[in-house]
Design an enzyme around this catalytic site. Structure first.
Site, PDB file in Angstrom:
ATOM      1  N   SER A 127       0.834  -1.201   0.000  1.00 41.74           N
ATOM      2  CA  SER A 127       0.000   0.000   0.000  1.00 41.74           C
ATOM      3  C   SER A 127       0.866   1.248   0.000  1.00 41.74           C
ATOM      4  CB  SER A 127      -0.855  -0.040   1.267  1.00 41.74           C
ATOM      5  OG  SER A 127      -1.470   1.190   1.491  1.00 41.74           O
ATOM      6  N   TYR A 152      -2.283  -1.640  11.110  1.00 38.40           N
ATOM      7  CA  TYR A 152      -2.491  -2.126   9.739  1.00 38.40           C
ATOM      8  C   TYR A 152      -1.329  -1.707   8.840  1.00 38.40           C
ATOM      9  CZ  TYR A 152      -3.965  -2.210   4.908  1.00 38.40           C
ATOM     10  OH  TYR A 152      -3.981  -2.410   3.548  1.00 38.40           O
ATOM     11  N   LYS A 156       1.898  -3.953   6.720  1.00 40.21           N
ATOM     12  CA  LYS A 156       2.361  -3.893   5.322  1.00 40.21           C
ATOM     13  C   LYS A 156       3.881  -3.697   5.274  1.00 40.21           C
ATOM     14  CE  LYS A 156      -1.541  -4.638   3.401  1.00 40.21           C
ATOM     15  NZ  LYS A 156      -1.794  -5.956   2.834  1.00 40.21           N
ATOM     16  N   VAL A 220     -17.137  15.562   4.573  1.00 39.82           N
ATOM     17  CA  VAL A 220     -15.824  15.780   3.957  1.00 39.82           C
ATOM     18  C   VAL A 220     -14.879  16.171   5.084  1.00 39.82           C
ATOM     19  CG1 VAL A 220     -14.499  17.231   2.381  1.00 39.82           C
ATOM     20  CG2 VAL A 220     -16.798  16.447   1.724  1.00 39.82           C
TER      21      VAL A 220
HETATM   22  P1  NAD Z   1     -11.051  -7.374   1.099  1.00 38.08           P
HETATM   23  O1  NAD Z   1     -11.292  -7.386   2.559  1.00 38.08           O
HETATM   24  O2  NAD Z   1     -12.205  -7.097   0.203  1.00 38.08           O
HETATM   25  O3  NAD Z   1     -10.378  -8.739   0.630  1.00 38.08           O
HETATM   26  C1  NAD Z   1      -9.551  -9.502   1.465  1.00 38.08           C
HETATM   27  C2  NAD Z   1     -10.081 -10.913   1.456  1.00 38.08           C
HETATM   28  O4  NAD Z   1      -9.246 -11.729   2.248  1.00 38.08           O
HETATM   29  C3  NAD Z   1     -11.491 -11.035   2.044  1.00 38.08           C
HETATM   30  O5  NAD Z   1     -12.300 -11.751   1.139  1.00 38.08           O
HETATM   31  C4  NAD Z   1     -11.301 -11.803   3.350  1.00 38.08           C
HETATM   32  O6  NAD Z   1     -12.409 -12.634   3.637  1.00 38.08           O
HETATM   33  C5  NAD Z   1     -10.040 -12.580   3.051  1.00 38.08           C
HETATM   34  N1  NAD Z   1      -9.217 -12.922   4.220  1.00 38.08           N
HETATM   35  C6  NAD Z   1      -8.800 -12.115   5.227  1.00 38.08           C
HETATM   36  N2  NAD Z   1      -8.031 -12.808   6.087  1.00 38.08           N
HETATM   37  C7  NAD Z   1      -7.932 -14.070   5.605  1.00 38.08           C
HETATM   38  C8  NAD Z   1      -7.263 -15.244   6.029  1.00 38.08           C
HETATM   39  N3  NAD Z   1      -6.529 -15.268   7.146  1.00 38.08           N
HETATM   40  N4  NAD Z   1      -7.394 -16.372   5.285  1.00 38.08           N
HETATM   41  C9  NAD Z   1      -8.132 -16.373   4.158  1.00 38.08           C
HETATM   42  N5  NAD Z   1      -8.786 -15.301   3.706  1.00 38.08           N
HETATM   43  C10 NAD Z   1      -8.697 -14.156   4.417  1.00 38.08           C
HETATM   44  O7  NAD Z   1      -9.875  -6.315   0.846  1.00 38.08           O
HETATM   45  P2  NAD Z   1      -9.326  -5.720  -0.528  1.00 38.08           P
HETATM   46  O8  NAD Z   1      -9.665  -4.281  -0.564  1.00 38.08           O
HETATM   47  O9  NAD Z   1      -9.666  -6.588  -1.659  1.00 38.08           O
HETATM   48  O10 NAD Z   1      -7.765  -5.798  -0.225  1.00 38.08           O
HETATM   49  C11 NAD Z   1      -6.964  -6.865  -0.677  1.00 38.08           C
HETATM   50  C12 NAD Z   1      -5.532  -6.642  -0.250  1.00 38.08           C
HETATM   51  O11 NAD Z   1      -5.071  -5.391  -0.772  1.00 38.08           O
HETATM   52  C13 NAD Z   1      -5.329  -6.574   1.262  1.00 38.08           C
HETATM   53  O12 NAD Z   1      -4.088  -7.176   1.555  1.00 38.08           O
HETATM   54  C14 NAD Z   1      -5.266  -5.094   1.532  1.00 38.08           C
HETATM   55  O13 NAD Z   1      -4.537  -4.801   2.685  1.00 38.08           O
HETATM   56  C15 NAD Z   1      -4.554  -4.606   0.291  1.00 38.08           C
HETATM   57  N6  NAD Z   1      -4.798  -3.193  -0.017  1.00 38.08           N
HETATM   58  C16 NAD Z   1      -6.075  -2.739  -0.161  1.00 38.08           C
HETATM   59  C17 NAD Z   1      -6.306  -1.386  -0.443  1.00 38.08           C
HETATM   60  C18 NAD Z   1      -7.712  -0.856  -0.569  1.00 38.08           C
HETATM   61  O14 NAD Z   1      -7.886   0.361  -0.481  1.00 38.08           O
HETATM   62  N7  NAD Z   1      -8.716  -1.674  -0.788  1.00 38.08           N
HETATM   63  C19 NAD Z   1      -5.222  -0.526  -0.616  1.00 38.08           C
HETATM   64  C20 NAD Z   1      -3.935  -1.028  -0.466  1.00 38.08           C
HETATM   65  C21 NAD Z   1      -3.722  -2.374  -0.180  1.00 38.08           C
HETATM   66  C1  WQD Z   2      -9.892   9.079   0.980  1.00 41.14           C
HETATM   67  C2  WQD Z   2     -10.089  10.557   1.234  1.00 41.14           C
HETATM   68  C3  WQD Z   2     -10.475  11.145   3.541  1.00 41.14           C
HETATM   69  C4  WQD Z   2     -14.342   9.151   3.919  1.00 41.14           C
HETATM   70  C5  WQD Z   2      -7.266   4.257   3.462  1.00 41.14           C
HETATM   71  C6  WQD Z   2      -6.184   3.585   4.262  1.00 41.14           C
HETATM   72  C7  WQD Z   2      -5.115   3.093   3.370  1.00 41.14           C
HETATM   73  C8  WQD Z   2      -5.798   2.258   2.375  1.00 41.14           C
HETATM   74  C9  WQD Z   2      -6.906   2.830   1.615  1.00 41.14           C
HETATM   75  C10 WQD Z   2      -4.935   0.135   2.378  1.00 41.14           C
HETATM   76  C11 WQD Z   2      -9.378  11.055   2.482  1.00 41.14           C
HETATM   77  C12 WQD Z   2     -11.682  11.469   2.684  1.00 41.14           C
HETATM   78  C13 WQD Z   2     -13.157   9.637   3.431  1.00 41.14           C
HETATM   79  C14 WQD Z   2     -15.380  10.076   4.235  1.00 41.14           C
HETATM   80  C15 WQD Z   2     -13.953  11.882   3.511  1.00 41.14           C
HETATM   81  N1  WQD Z   2      -5.593   1.090   2.056  1.00 41.14           N
HETATM   82  N2  WQD Z   2     -12.943  10.980   3.237  1.00 41.14           N
HETATM   83  N3  WQD Z   2     -15.133  11.407   3.997  1.00 41.14           N
HETATM   84  O1  WQD Z   2      -7.575   7.373   3.842  1.00 41.14           O
HETATM   85  O2  WQD Z   2      -6.585   7.426   1.535  1.00 41.14           O
HETATM   86  O3  WQD Z   2      -6.699   5.300   2.721  1.00 41.14           O
HETATM   87  O4  WQD Z   2      -7.825   3.321   2.556  1.00 41.14           O
HETATM   88  O5  WQD Z   2      -3.803  -0.138   2.395  1.00 41.14           O
HETATM   89  O6  WQD Z   2      -4.196   2.400   4.144  1.00 41.14           O
HETATM   90  O7  WQD Z   2      -5.641   4.511   5.184  1.00 41.14           O
HETATM   91  O8  WQD Z   2      -8.791   6.304   1.871  1.00 41.14           O
HETATM   92  O9  WQD Z   2     -11.126   6.239   1.157  1.00 41.14           O
HETATM   93  O10 WQD Z   2     -10.609   6.396   3.632  1.00 41.14           O
HETATM   94  O11 WQD Z   2     -10.202   8.361   2.188  1.00 41.14           O
HETATM   95  O12 WQD Z   2     -13.789  13.093   3.338  1.00 41.14           O
HETATM   96  O13 WQD Z   2     -16.464   9.719   4.703  1.00 41.14           O
HETATM   97  O14 WQD Z   2     -11.477  10.797   1.480  1.00 41.14           O
HETATM   98  O15 WQD Z   2     -10.239  12.155   4.466  1.00 41.14           O
HETATM   99  O16 WQD Z   2      -8.898  12.325   2.195  1.00 41.14           O
HETATM  100  P1  WQD Z   2      -7.375   6.709   2.550  1.00 41.14           P
HETATM  101  P2  WQD Z   2     -10.253   6.746   2.235  1.00 41.14           P
END
Ligand code: NAD
Ligand code: WQD
Length: 344
Positions: A127, A152, A156, A220
Site C-alpha cells: 500500500s 495495519y 504492510k 468531507v
Molecule cells: P477485502 O477485505 O475485500 O479482501 C480480502 C479478502 O481476504 C477477504 O475476502 C477476506 O475474507 C479474506 N481474508 C482475510 N483474512 C484471511 C485469512 N486469514 N485467510 C483467508 N482469507 C482471508 O480487501 P481488498 O480491498 O480486496 O484488499 C486486498 C488486499 O489489498 C489486502 O491485503 C489489503 O490490505 C490490500 N490493499 C487494499 C487497499 C484498498 O484500499 N482496498 C489498498 C492497499 C492495499
Molecule cells: C480518501 C479521502 C479522507 C471518507 C485508506 C487507508 C489506506 C488504504 C486505503 C490500504 C481522504 C476522505 C473519506 C469520508 C472523507 N488502504 N474521506 N469522507 O484514507 O486514503 O486510505 O484506505 O492499504 O491504508 O488509510 O482512503 O477512502 O478512507 O479516504 O472526506 O467519509 O477521502 O479524508 O482524504 P485513505 P479513504
C-alpha cells in the site's frame, strides 16, 4: 495446460477483480478465502463474467495444516497473489494483535509452503500507506518508508521486510510487491464490486451509499489542508486497472523477465484528485446531487499523496487506462445493482 495460480483473499474486492483478469488472460485460478470480509456469492459473479468457475477453497491462510492439504489437492500451483489480510485501519488500532496475527502469520505460512510445492512467484498486496506523507510528490518507489500510523500500516511494512529478507536469503522464488494507491470502482458488468460491511470508512462507498440514500450525508474531512481547494488529495485508481497490474506482474516473473528476484512497483494513475474534485466528478458523471458537508479533519489522514507510476509504466508495460468518470460510473452502477438485488 493452463498455468495455475493461487489467489488468497480471492473472494474480496481486489481479489475477485483480479481473478476475472487472470481467467481472461488464460490462467487457472484457485481461490483461498475464509470469507471473514466477503461472501461466497462473489464466486458466482466471477463465473457470470468469465464463464469459468474458479476453484474455491474456504480456508484460513493462518491454518498451516489446512493450507498444506489445499496444496496437495491443487497440485501444480505456479504463482500466488496474496491479498488475504485484514484491512480496516481504525479496527487495527483497536485490535492490533488480530491484525499482526492475521496479516503476518498468513504470509509466513505461504512463504514456508512455496518451496515445498515448487511455487515460483509471489505477488504481494502492499500500500502507498508505507510512504506516510511523502516529502516529494509524486512519490516514487525510492521514497523513504515513514513510521506507520496504524498497526495495519505496520503489517504492510513488516510484510515487505519479510519478503525482502527471505529473497535476500536465497528463497527459491521471485516476488513483486505492488504498492496500491486508492482502488475504487467495480467491474463494468456490475457483477462484482466493493461490499463494505457496516458503515463504510472509505470515501467512494460512502459517496455511493449517500447518493442512493442509505446514508444521509457525506462528511468531507477537512477543507483547511495545504491543497488548492483545502481538501485531501489521493490517487484514485480503477480496481480493474489495478487487477491487470497483477496479471502482468505474474507474467513477468513466470516468463523470466524480472530484473531482480524482488521488485517493487507503485500502482497508481499519477493523477491526484481532491475530495471535492472527486465529489464534483461523481455528480457530473451520474447526474446525482450529493448531500455533503465539510467537517473537521479525520485523525491520521495524510494531506496529499499521489503516485509516480513511471517505473511500472516503463518496466511492467502497464498503465492505468480508465478515466475517473468511467470508474465512478462503474461504482455507481454497482451501487444500483446492490439496490436491485435488495442488498443495500
Ligand atoms: P477485502 O477485505 O475485500 O479482501 C480480502 C479478502 O481476504 C477477504 O475476502 C477476506 O475474507 C479474506 N481474508 C482475510 N483474512 C484471511 C485469512 N486469514 N485467510 C483467508 N482469507 C482471508 O480487501 P481488498 O480491498 O480486496 O484488499 C486486498 C488486499 O489489498 C489486502 O491485503 C489489503 O490490505 C490490500 N490493499 C487494499 C487497499 C484498498 O484500499 N482496498 C489498498 C492497499 C492495499
Ligand atoms: C480518501 C479521502 C479522507 C471518507 C485508506 C487507508 C489506506 C488504504 C486505503 C490500504 C481522504 C476522505 C473519506 C469520508 C472523507 N488502504 N474521506 N469522507 O484514507 O486514503 O486510505 O484506505 O492499504 O491504508 O488509510 O482512503 O477512502 O478512507 O479516504 O472526506 O467519509 O477521502 O479524508 O482524504 P485513505 P479513504
Amino acid at each position: 495446460m493452463k498455468t495455475k495460480i493461487l489467489v488468497t483473499g480471492g473472494a474480496g474486492y481486489i481479489g475477485s477483480h483480479t481473478t476475472v483478469e487472470l481467467q481472461n488472460a488464460g490462467y487457472e485460478v484457485v481461490i483461498v478465502d475464509n470469507l471473514s470480509n466477503s461472501n461466497a456469492e462473489v464466486i458466482d459473479g466471477i463465473e457470470r463474467i468469465t464463464g469459468i468457475r474458479p476453484v474455491f477453497e474456504k480456508l484460513d491462510c493462518n491454518d498451516m495444516e489446512g493450507m498444506k492439504a489445499m496444496f496437495e489437492r491443487n497440485k501444480g500451483i505456479k504463482g500466488i497473489i496474496h491479498f488475504a489480510a485484514s484491512k480496516a485501519v481504525g479496527e487495527s488500532v483497536q485490535k492490533p494483535l488480530l491484525y499482526y496475527r492475521n496479516n503476518i502469520v498468513s504470509l509466513l505460512n505461504i512463504m514456508d509452503l512455496m518451496p515445498q510445492y515448487g511455487v515460483e512467484a509471489l505477488v504481494f498486496s502492499s500500500s502507498c500507506t508505507v510512504y506516510g506523507q511523502p516529502d516529494i510528490l509524486p512519490v516514487d518507489e525510492n521514497a523513504p518508508i515513514k513510521p506507520a500510523l496504524s498497526p495495519y500500516g505496520n503489517t504492510k511494512q513488516i510484510n515487505e521486510e519479510i519478503i525482502r529478507d527471505a529473497i535476500y536469503a536465497g528463497a527459491p522464488y521471485k516476488s513483486i510487491v505492488l504498492r496500491y494507491f486508492n482502488p475504487i470502482g467495480a467491474h463494468a458488468t456490475a457483477e462484482i464490486g466493493e461490499l463494505p460491511i457496516g458503515v463504510p470508512q472509505n470515501l467512494i462507498p460512502f459517496v455511493t451509499q449517500t447518493a442512493i440514500g442509505v446514508r444521509e450525508q457525506l462528511s468531507v474531512f477537512g477543507d483547511d489542508y495545504d491543497t488548492p481547494d483545502g481538501s485531501c488529495i489521493r490517487d484514485y485508481i480503477s480496481v480493474v486497472d489495478l487487477a491487470k497490474a497483477h496479471v502482468v506482474s505474474l507474467d513477468r516473473m513466470l516468463t523470466g523477465k524480472s530484473k531482480a528476484n524482488l521488485e517493487t512497483f507503485n500502482v497508481g494513475t499519477g493523477r491526484g484528485l481532491s475530495v471535492l474534485e472527486l465529489i464534483n466528478a461523481f455528480e457530473k458523471t451520474t447526474g446525482v446531487k450529493l448531500n455533503y458537508k465539510i467537517v473537521g479533519r479525520r485523525e491520521g489522514d495524510i494531506e496529499k499523496v499521489w503516485a509516480n507510476p513511471d517505473y511500472a509504466n516503463n518496466e511492467l508495460g502497464w498503465t492505468a487506462k480508465e478515466t475517473i468518470e468511467d470508474t465512478l460510473a462503474s461504482a455507481w452502477k454497482w451501487q444500483l445493482k446492490l439496490r436491485e438485488r435488495g442488498i443495500m
